[in-house]
Design an enzyme around this catalytic site. Structure first.
Site, PDB file in Angstrom:
ATOM      1  CB  CYS A 224      -0.953  -0.009   1.196  1.00  0.00           C
ATOM      2  SG  CYS A 224      -0.146   0.007   2.806  1.00  0.00           S
ATOM      3  CB  THR A 225       0.202   4.854   0.382  1.00  0.00           C
ATOM      4  OG1 THR A 225      -0.888   4.774  -0.523  1.00  0.00           O
ATOM      5  CG2 THR A 225       0.964   6.144   0.156  1.00  0.00           C
TER       6      THR A 225
END
Length: 553
Positions: A224-225
């Protein structure tokens, strides 16, 4: 003239240096917090004193922080946090960048104020209670950027003496939202990549449940980020038991990966971030995203175009973007939603919201999205609700207190907050100094009062007749204890507030209703009464602002 030019050049250099010194800091930490109020006081005091702006979320299970400010201030904040034993091993992601230049993006991303809130979850993993809630201590094994890269490169082996069994496949799972994956993602030809295509993170558990067979018996690499979403999601997968044990996650997320592989490595496109930077790319300038309408290469979300049905961000290039246009994201299009023309035969723009007379309602009435119209009708625009805070409060505080309501109404309504025009003095009592500043901390009478510039102003719509002016910048000692009946004395200032709200209507309107709290509700009621009186007398001053019947809470 020469001196003038040199001065201008000197000021320009100073401004550039100030921009170069600006930065953004992201970090999270899952850990049991023994004293949440103490930690809240720390963040209030530290972030306010360092002039940091952004979001701080605290829960009994940890913290999630995204703040911006001068790099020197962010470094001081990191040192202060590191001094707290709870944060041992925290990964602080500090990046230099330009000062927020796009006011709209900065406001939408929360970088025009400091928001510190206590929440139940650091990230909302599910909109409803789960039968088997994930335990973050059971999260997947962390892989460094190099280990993650190596696993993808070999597509058959994990580093650090752990190997993939021959009878197991390797799948890559993106834990982000659809609009994020559209501008950047990992791409490895020999690895199955799963893109859930979800609107929001809280939709991920349902997707995992529906697609568990694609994960069973596999070695799952998640990303994810910045890493926090993988913590909960990987724990949720592993909680399913046998066949779901082999889950691994990219430590530090895409951000740490791009720092390790500046050319992008196996990541193509840009990394969407939830601050004013919008996205961060590598040295690879290839554009992965495409315009929703024309299909040409485009990956810039700075215009903040949104789907008219679900409000998800969509990519619309400069050539296709039109004011008041109606967009349908690819998910809504899959469910049969279409873009319908909202232009009348005479060429005038039509209101895409069904004309519904809003009644005055109370706080225990449930707002229903059915006021948008029947299913299959033209896509509604969001209601715009003007929010009026109470006495000795401010727009920022009211926004924080209604955050949960705003979240529930996000698909149908936009809440607009303004400060009242009458600024009140900062007051304290000699016995217990309940200081009305942004950190809401208490000081004894022996302590020095904080500087006024670090405190958020307090405002009112109605004031007492003996009120001393419309603003005050110094601290004032209270003459007597708090008077619970002081509201009976607040009878002046309506004309000033009315004139001010007319300016707000003209500048920010039209509005579909007014939500008021305490004195703000009284102000809303007065506006309704005046509107009815104007209508009875045949006046049309409210018609110009297209104000519908207010609803008051």
């Amino acid at each position: 003239m020469a001196d003038s030019n040199e001065n201008q050049q000197g000021k320009g250099k100073e401004q550039e240096q100030e921009q170069e010194q600006y930065g953004v800091l992201l970090y999270y930490k899952y850990t049991e917090i023994p004293d949440l109020n103490s930690l809240l006081s720390f963040y209030n005091s530290n972030c306010t004193s360092l002039s940091l702006l952004g979001r701080v979320r605290l829960s009994l299970h940890g913290v999630n922080v995204t703040v911006g400010g001068k790099l020197s201030s962010l470094e001081k904040h990191i040192e202060a946090v590191k001094a707290i034993s709870l944060f041992e091993g925290t990964d602080f992601k500090l990046a230099s960048c330009h000062f927020p230049l796009n006011d709209k993006v900065a406001h939408e991303c929360g970088f025009t104020s400091l928001s510190i809130r206590i929440v139940k979850e650091l990230v909302t993993f599910s909109p409803y209670p789960l039968v088997k809630a994930p335990d973050v201590s059971n999260a997947g094994r962390h892989l460094s950027a190099v280990e993650f890269h190596s696993a993808l490169q070999s597509a058959g082996k994990l580093v650090d003496k752990e190997s993939l069994a021959d009878d197991k496949g390797l799948v890559l799972l993106d834990a982000r939202n659809l609009y994020e994956t559209r501008i950047g993602k990992f791409d490895m030809p020999n690895v199955d990549t799963l893109d859930p295509g979800i609107r929001q993170y809280s939709d991920l558990p349902s997707w995992i449940d529906d697609n568990s067979e694609q994960l069973r018996g596999k070695n799952v690499l998640m990303y994810c980020t910045g890493g926090i979403r993988c913590e909960m999601a990987s724990a949720y997968i592993r909680s399913k038991g046998a066949g779901f044990e082999n889950v691994f996650q990219l430590f530090g997320g895409i951000q740490r990966y791009l720092e390790q592989f500046p050319d992008g490595g196996f990541f193509k496109g840009k990394n969407f971030v939830f601050d004013h930077r919008i996205s961060v790319g590598s040295s690879d300038t290839n554009i992965l995203g495409t315009c929703l309408l024309c299909g040409l290469s485009f990956d810039d979300y700075s215009s903040r175009c949104r789907c008219s049905y679900c409000r998800m961000l969509v990519l619309v290039c400069d050539s296709c973007r039109k004011e008041e246009a109606v967009y349908a994201c690819e998910l809504c299009q899959k469910h049969g939603k279409v873009i319908e023309s909202n232009v009348a035969e005479n060429g005038e723009q039509q209101d895409i919201l069904p004309q519904v007379e809003l009644k005055t309602i109370s706080s225990d009435t449930i707002l229903s999205p059915q006021l948008h119209g029947e299913q299959g009708a033209r896509p509604p625009r969001k209601l715009r609700i003007l929010c009026l805070h109470g006495f000795r409060q401010n727009a920022s505080g009211f926004k924080g207190r209604t955050a949960s309501l705003a979240k529930k109404l996000k698909n149908i309504a936009e809440l607009v907050f303004v400060d009242a025009p009458h600024e009140l003095p900062f007051i304290y009592q000699s016995c217990v100094s309940e200081l009305e500043c942004s950190d809401e901390s208490s000081f004894s009478s022996q302590q020095i009062l904080p500087p006024t510039e670090t405190c958020r102003g307090k405002f009112a719509w109605l004031i007492a007749p003996d009120s001393k002016g419309s603003s005050a910048t110094d601290w004032k000692k209270a003459d007597s204890p708090f008077d619970p009946l002081q509201y009976l004395q607040q009878t002046e200032g309506f004309d000033v507030s009315l004139s001010y709200l007319k300016t707000v209507f003209s500048r920010d309107g039209p509005f579909d209703g007014i939500l008021g709290f305490s004195q703000g509700a009284a102000m809303a009621a007065l506006l309704c009464a005046q509107k009815r009186e104007a209508k009875r007398q045949g006046q049309a001053d409210c018609k110009q602002n297209k104000q519908r019947t207010c609803f008051i809470i």
